[in-house]
Enzyme design. Structure first.
Site, mmCIF file in Angstrom:
data_model
loop_
_atom_site.group_PDB
_atom_site.id
_atom_site.type_symbol
_atom_site.label_atom_id
_atom_site.label_comp_id
_atom_site.label_asym_id
_atom_site.label_seq_id
_atom_site.Cartn_x
_atom_site.Cartn_y
_atom_site.Cartn_z
ATOM 1 N N LYS A 140 0.718 -1.132 -0.014
ATOM 2 C CA LYS A 140 -0.071 0.040 0.079
ATOM 3 C C LYS A 140 0.892 1.269 0.014
ATOM 4 O O LYS A 140 0.547 2.211 -0.793
ATOM 5 C CB LYS A 140 -0.826 0.011 1.101
ATOM 6 N N HIS A 283 -8.070 -26.753 -36.708
ATOM 7 C CA HIS A 283 -9.580 -26.167 -35.925
ATOM 8 C C HIS A 283 -9.950 -27.004 -34.745
ATOM 9 O O HIS A 283 -11.210 -27.405 -34.768
ATOM 10 C CB HIS A 283 -10.591 -26.012 -36.943
#
Length: 525
Positions: A140, A283
């Site tokens: 922080k 695919h």
């Protein structure tokens, strides 16, 4: 100071994973950094001859409750949270001296809960409290404080500190974000574990709350389609032999579809552990699979299954790729991606002549596949299941027909069943001589999938008669067996379980086909 660099005068080091910590502390000490430490870390550093101030000496407050309370003190958190130009007066009033660097990693909760005999009490004792609190405080306040949670960052930070006398704001910010991700993952592991404990303290398969974390690896050009944005994320520690672990040796950047198809190809080829194998995917579906005495011959057989679909395909191998195999591939086709556990120097030289070809090394394939969870996003939710890692032994499966399969048919049925597992449902696979002869994938009707498999075989000038057939699910009617017999299929492997199984068996007997019921299906959607 350039780039808003902050010098480091005092560091607090408290680590469970002590990898490279002695080297880091030695480097800090040489730079005149005062080192605070706790418990086992302090003892280790003292034994290495590094001057250390024990945390209880610094706070003037003893460790308590078997070490549960040692850093939860205002002189620690105030030292981490104190802001330049704001909190100096109150810090001075209470004798709080700034800590500029925090090096912390947490109690080994993850490794603890992986133990087969772990108890709930043992797991709870390995939940770190002080460590996450300090990390969050330092992260922080990264405007002033540098925080490190990973040994992989020690050397770079020490080099920067040595060269420039301080750590830049940009790097403090990066380390802070990494620190918050570290505590988030840690808390997620705890939440997942505890929310899967039932009233009798037994572990359920799925937690009430599910938290997962993946690490950003790369931006992709686009998703399945150009109008979709995409990125690639991996697990924190992906294992060898996976796409998450793999690294690209050469070629254009990987696309979303490249990665998905490479994973499909690699997953399929890993089914063949004891013989050289090649899988070609187009695919998301295997369009050609084969095993042989070497990878070159395996590739040639796989390619022969469907040369048209193989164009622009993704190729996966289960062994080291040699220059000979590489030359054969480039002579035969255009490929988008080549995946293998290893490449020799000659193979890399050959592939280098095609600079756009993507060459991926996945590392050593695992000897066995360990259980893992699969996730699929749906609108407003998430589907979760354990991965389909099961595979039957055809010699232990149930023969339901009058005619017993031959040894060659058993070999081919085993092969076909492994391939069928990775073909999109409804899946039909024809195999002969451990080579796919025809593949029918992703149709609404199983009979249509069988027809497509026959069409594919005809297009490749491969002869279906004498082949075996695998179906990923049961046949609801006998028409599928009748069509297979007409095509020349001699043996069938399928899960069974239809209310018309007897009718299907009678059809197989009528055509003098052998048929195995596996009792297990492999839908792949």
């Amino acid at each position: 100071m350039p780039q808003n660099r902050v010098p480091i005068r005092r560091a607090l080091i408290s680590v469970s994973d002590k990898t490279n910590i002695e080297s880091l502390a030695t480097g800090l000490s040489r730079l005149g950094v005062e080192i605070l430490s706790t418990g086992g870390t302090a003892k280790m550093l003292e034994q290495a001859g590094i001057l250390v101030t024990e945390i209880s000496e610094y706070t003037e407050f003893p460790e308590m409750m078997d070490g549960r309370i040692k850093t939860l003190h205002p002189r620690v958190h105030g030292a981490l949270l104190g802001r330049n130009g704001v909190d100096e007066e109150v810090m001075s009033q209470h004798g709080i001296e700034s800590i500029d660097l925090l090096v912390v990693n947490l109690y080994p909760f993850e490794s603890t809960i992986k133990k087969a005999d772990v108890t709930l009490e043992e797991a709870i004792e390995n939940i770190d409290i002080g460590g996450p609190a300090m990390i969050r405080a330092a992260a922080k306040n990264h405007d002033r404080v540098t925080v490190m949670v990973s040994p992989s960052d020690y050397e770079e930070m020490l080099d920067e500190l040595t060269t420039y006398g301080g750590i830049s704001h940009a790097n403090r910010h990066i380390l802070a974000a990494k620190a918050f991700a570290h505590t988030a993952r840690y808390d997620g592991l705890i939440a997942n574990y505890l929310s899967a404990i039932n009233d009798t303290e037994e572990q359920e398969d799925f937690p009430r709350y599910l938290t997962q974390q993946f690490k950003h690896r790369s931006e992709l050009r686009y998703g399945e389609n150009p109008h979709q944005k995409a990125a690639f994320y991996t697990e924190e520690h992906p294992v060898s032999g996976t796409i998450g672990h793999a690294w690209q040796i050469q070629g254009k950047a990987l696309s979303y579809n490249n990665i998905a198809d490479a994973d499909a190809a690699l997953s399929c080829v890993k089914e063949f552990k004891n013989t050289p194998a090649c899988v070609i995917v187009k695919h998301a579906n295997p369009c050609g699979v084969a095993t042989e005495s070497n990878l070159t011959l395996a590739y040639l057989k796989a390619f022969a299954t469907d040369p048209t679909s193989a164009f622009g395909g993704v190729l996966a191998f289960n062994g080291k790729l040699t220059g000979k195999t590489a030359e054969t591939i480039l002579e035969k086709q255009f490929a988008e991606v080549i995946v293998a556990p290893e490449f020799d120097d000659e193979a890399l030289k050959v592939f280098a002549t095609k600079k756009n070809l993507r060459v991926i090394c996945c590392g050593k394939l695992p000897e066995e596949t360990k259980p893992w969870m699969m996730y699929k996003r749906v609108s407003g939710g998430l589907l979760v299941q354990d991965a389909d890692i099961e595979m039957i032994n055809v010699h232990e499966a149930k023969v339901v027909t009058k005619r017993q399969p031959t040894e060659q048919e058993l070999t081919d049925m085993s092969f076909a069943w492994k391939v069928c597992k990775w073909v999109k449902s409804n899946a039909i696979v024809y195999v002969k001589g451990e080579q796919t002869i025809g593949v029918g994938a992703g149709q609404m009707s199983r009979v249509v999938s069988a027809r497509i498999a026959s069409i594919k075989a005809d297009d490749a000038d491969l002869k279906v008669p004498g082949s075996v057939m695998a179906s990923d699910a049961f046949f609801p009617f006998r028409d599928g067996i009748d069509a297979a017999a007409q095509a020349g299929i001699t043996a069938v492997i399928q899960p069974g379980g239809s209310i018309r199984d007897e009718e299907v068996i009678q059809a197989a007997n009528h055509h003098d086909m052998a048929m195995i019921f596996t009792g297990m299906r492999h839908f792949n959607h």
